[in-house]
Enzyme design. Structure first.
Site, PDB file in Angstrom:
ATOM      1  N   HIS A  45       2.233  -9.399   1.535  1.00  0.00           N
ATOM      2  CA  HIS A  45       1.177  -8.673   0.813  1.00  0.00           C
ATOM      3  C   HIS A  45       0.576  -7.552   1.653  1.00  0.00           C
ATOM      4  O   HIS A  45       0.082  -7.775   2.761  1.00  0.00           O
ATOM      5  CB  HIS A  45       0.063  -9.634   0.374  1.00  0.00           C
ATOM      6  CG  HIS A  45      -0.968  -8.974  -0.483  1.00  0.00           C
ATOM      7  ND1 HIS A  45      -0.847  -8.899  -1.865  1.00  0.00           N
ATOM      8  CD2 HIS A  45      -2.113  -8.333  -0.170  1.00  0.00           C
ATOM      9  CE1 HIS A  45      -1.887  -8.238  -2.347  1.00  0.00           C
ATOM     10  NE2 HIS A  45      -2.677  -7.896  -1.341  1.00  0.00           N
ATOM     11  N   ASN A  85       1.418   4.600  -6.614  1.00  0.00           N
ATOM     12  CA  ASN A  85       0.045   4.793  -7.039  1.00  0.00           C
ATOM     13  C   ASN A  85      -0.871   4.028  -6.093  1.00  0.00           C
ATOM     14  O   ASN A  85      -0.605   2.864  -5.791  1.00  0.00           O
ATOM     15  CB  ASN A  85      -0.136   4.278  -8.469  1.00  0.00           C
ATOM     16  CG  ASN A  85       0.729   5.027  -9.471  1.00  0.00           C
ATOM     17  OD1 ASN A  85       0.947   6.227  -9.328  1.00  0.00           O
ATOM     18  ND2 ASN A  85       1.233   4.325 -10.472  1.00  0.00           N
ATOM     19  N   GLY A  91      -4.148   5.423 -10.236  1.00  0.00           N
ATOM     20  CA  GLY A  91      -3.589   4.656 -11.346  1.00  0.00           C
ATOM     21  C   GLY A  91      -2.968   3.338 -10.939  1.00  0.00           C
ATOM     22  O   GLY A  91      -2.163   2.773 -11.675  1.00  0.00           O
ATOM     23  N   HIS A  98       3.475  -1.082  -3.960  1.00  0.00           N
ATOM     24  CA  HIS A  98       4.768  -1.036  -4.640  1.00  0.00           C
ATOM     25  C   HIS A  98       5.174   0.388  -4.918  1.00  0.00           C
ATOM     26  O   HIS A  98       4.338   1.279  -5.047  1.00  0.00           O
ATOM     27  CB  HIS A  98       4.725  -1.836  -5.955  1.00  0.00           C
ATOM     28  CG  HIS A  98       3.655  -1.394  -6.899  1.00  0.00           C
ATOM     29  ND1 HIS A  98       2.341  -1.812  -6.787  1.00  0.00           N
ATOM     30  CD2 HIS A  98       3.686  -0.559  -7.966  1.00  0.00           C
ATOM     31  CE1 HIS A  98       1.617  -1.249  -7.753  1.00  0.00           C
ATOM     32  NE2 HIS A  98       2.413  -0.481  -8.469  1.00  0.00           N
TER      33      HIS A  98
END
Ligand code: AMP
Ligand code: ZN
Length: 112
Positions: A45, A85, A91, A98
């Site tokens: 993460h 993003n 957004g 990612h």
């Protein structure tokens, strides 16, 4: 941690695998914006691009190596777009770093 992409890596949420290495996972976007739409993530993460440091930036190279491999695997010879993003105005809706990989149609530039 309540992160859907961590759950995808753990196999707790199903996904359609496109490509995988030791540290990187790529899967089909559930709401594709192009005929080919992959999401490429670090298995570990990281919230967003803001959290890239000298200590963890090696994963970005691994992600782009995966993107090059996916391009060959999927025969994306007409090209593709990579999108990241970050944050609200960028957004970003899933708070796990990612990259989108979009292909299979001509994409507008500049984006909206
Ligand atoms: P972003 O808006 O850049 O944060 O992109 C998040 C992306 O994740 C969107 O394109 C969603 O369609 C996609 N997405 C959300 N949940 C899933 C899921 N369970 N499986 C595949 N893709 C997902
Ligand atoms: Zn996560």
């Amino acid at each position: 941690m309540d992160c859907i992409f961590c759950k995808i890596v753990a196999g707790e949420i199903p996904s359609t695998k496109i490509y995988e290495t030791e540290n990187v996972y790529a899967f089909a976007d559930i709401e594709p914006q192009a005929p080919f739409h992959a999401i490429i993530i670090p298995k570990k993460h990281i919230k967003c691009a803001d959290e890239i440091t000298a200590e963890n930036s090696g994963i970005i190279a691994e992600i782009f190596e995966a993107i090059a491999a996916i391009s060959k695997q999927e025969n994306l010879k007409d090209g593709y777009r990579i999108v990241n993003n970050c944050g609200r105005d960028g957004g970003q809706t899933v708070g796990h770093l990612h990259f989108h990989m979009l292909a299979g149609r001509s994409l507008e530039w500049p984006p909206g």
